[in-house]
Design a protein around this motif. Structure first.
Motif, mmCIF file in Angstrom:
data_model
loop_
_atom_site.group_PDB
_atom_site.id
_atom_site.type_symbol
_atom_site.label_atom_id
_atom_site.label_comp_id
_atom_site.label_asym_id
_atom_site.label_seq_id
_atom_site.Cartn_x
_atom_site.Cartn_y
_atom_site.Cartn_z
ATOM 1 N N TYR A 4 0.841 -1.274 -0.104
ATOM 2 C CA TYR A 4 0.074 -0.178 -0.010
ATOM 3 C C TYR A 4 0.796 1.148 -0.148
ATOM 4 N N GLU A 5 0.688 2.073 -0.843
ATOM 5 C CA GLU A 5 1.365 3.344 -1.096
ATOM 6 C C GLU A 5 0.441 4.446 -0.554
ATOM 7 N N ALA A 6 0.758 5.325 0.370
ATOM 8 C CA ALA A 6 0.055 6.516 0.869
ATOM 9 C C ALA A 6 0.875 7.852 0.559
ATOM 10 N N GLY A 118 -3.657 -1.588 7.151
ATOM 11 C CA GLY A 118 -3.847 -1.008 8.547
ATOM 12 C C GLY A 118 -2.766 -0.301 9.227
ATOM 13 N N ASP A 119 -1.484 -0.749 8.621
ATOM 14 C CA ASP A 119 -0.292 0.036 9.316
ATOM 15 C C ASP A 119 -0.682 1.592 8.667
ATOM 16 N N ARG A 125 -3.793 8.248 11.409
ATOM 17 C CA ARG A 125 -4.364 8.614 12.492
ATOM 18 C C ARG A 125 -3.485 9.062 13.495
ATOM 19 N N ASP A 126 -2.460 8.567 13.667
ATOM 20 C CA ASP A 126 -1.433 8.908 14.605
ATOM 21 C C ASP A 126 -0.991 10.428 14.300
ATOM 22 N N LEU A 127 -0.483 10.671 13.051
ATOM 23 C CA LEU A 127 -0.134 12.068 12.528
ATOM 24 C C LEU A 127 -1.267 13.054 12.690
ATOM 25 N N ALA A 137 -3.580 10.396 -1.617
ATOM 26 C CA ALA A 137 -3.632 9.245 -2.438
ATOM 27 C C ALA A 137 -3.505 7.932 -1.343
ATOM 28 N N LYS A 138 -4.073 6.985 -1.400
ATOM 29 C CA LYS A 138 -4.047 5.531 -0.906
ATOM 30 C C LYS A 138 -4.165 4.747 -1.572
ATOM 31 N N THR A 139 -3.615 4.021 -2.137
ATOM 32 C CA THR A 139 -4.001 2.729 -3.186
ATOM 33 C C THR A 139 -2.943 1.746 -2.880
ATOM 34 N N ALA A 140 -3.628 0.372 -3.194
ATOM 35 C CA ALA A 140 -2.922 -0.982 -3.178
ATOM 36 C C ALA A 140 -1.931 -1.015 -4.648
ATOM 37 N N ILE A 141 -0.730 -1.441 -4.330
ATOM 38 C CA ILE A 141 -0.139 -1.592 -5.374
ATOM 39 C C ILE A 141 0.842 -2.794 -5.734
#
Length: 243
Positions: A4-6, A118-119, A125-127, A137-141
């Motif tokens: 996962y790339e965020a 999940g990571d 959430r922590d940030l 963007a948040k995508t599966a790669i």
């Protein structure tokens, strides 16, 4: 297994972000090296005297040019402690930081790769607890989509190696110690140094151990979704694929 790339941008107290906010045409790219920090500063506009003065205060100027394409500056400064930094938070959540950090128009831009969605969610959430976060963007790669040359900054691969360990490793590599068949022996290598064989071997083994340990995270990423180079047959025996 998916990766996962965020990509996200944040706002908090940071001199580089604040400069980019005051000068909207400015882009600052930031790299962390083993013992220093390198900034590449660019702008399509001609710089003002005030901006040049601020840039001079950021560190040692390695390069500066102003022409028809605009401003281009590269600076280097001592690396302050990264304790409690955002980079440390990435590591806490098993997220791999993809440099550089980009500062533009008052935002810091980051990209990370996570082994688990999940990571990535937990990191964001922590940030958000202590800074303004805007997820872009948040995508599966797929693993093969990642350019391997960008995965491992060189300074991270050699982090923790002493000068003597690096020298021992370089001598072994350049002398053909890692070729098949080997072109030299530990005794011959040590004979080309000013230390005993046992001391040279200790430097070399520690260098190898640290290098492989540092490479472990990147090795896991590279092999995460690749076809298994070792196949287990029905008898349970590992069978290596032909090259």
């Amino acid at each position: 297994m998916s990766l996962y790339e965020a990509s996200f941008r944040v706002k908090h107290e940071c001199p580089y972000r604040e400069i980019s906010e005051r000068y909207p045409d400015l882009t600052i790219r930031e790299w962390y090296l083993s013992e220093c920090q390198v900034l590449e500063i660019t702008s399509s506009e001609a710089p003002t005297d005030d901006l040049l003065e601020e840039i001079d205060g950021l560190g040692t100027i390695l390069h500066r040019s102003v022409d028809e394409s605009g401003l281009h500056v590269v600076t280097q400064s001592c690396l302050c402690s990264l304790e409690e930094s955002i980079i440390d938070r990435f590591e806490e959540y098993n997220c791999l930081y993809q440099p550089p950090t980009i500062h533009r128009q008052g935002w810091e831009h980051y990209t990370v790769i996570a082994f688990d969605e999940g990571d990535a969610r937990a990191l964001l959430r922590d940030l958000e607890d202590d800074r303004h976060v805007d997820v872009l963007a948040k995508t599966a790669i797929a693993e093969q989509q990642i350019p391997h040359s960008m995965l491992a900054p060189v300074d991270q691969l050699f982090e923790g190696l002493t000068d003597r360990q690096l020298a021992a490793l370089q001598l072994a590599l350049e002398s053909g110690y890692y070729e098949q068949p080997r072109q030299t022996s530990l005794r011959e290598l040590a004979g080309r140094t000013a230390v005993a064989r046992s001391t040279y071997e200790e430097h070399l083994r520690k260098a190898e151990n640290k290098l492989l340990t540092n490479a472990g995270t990147f090795l896991r990423l590279v092999t995460a979704t690749s076809n298994d180079p070792l196949r287990v047959d029905r008898s349970g025996t590992a069978e290596q694929h032909a090259d």
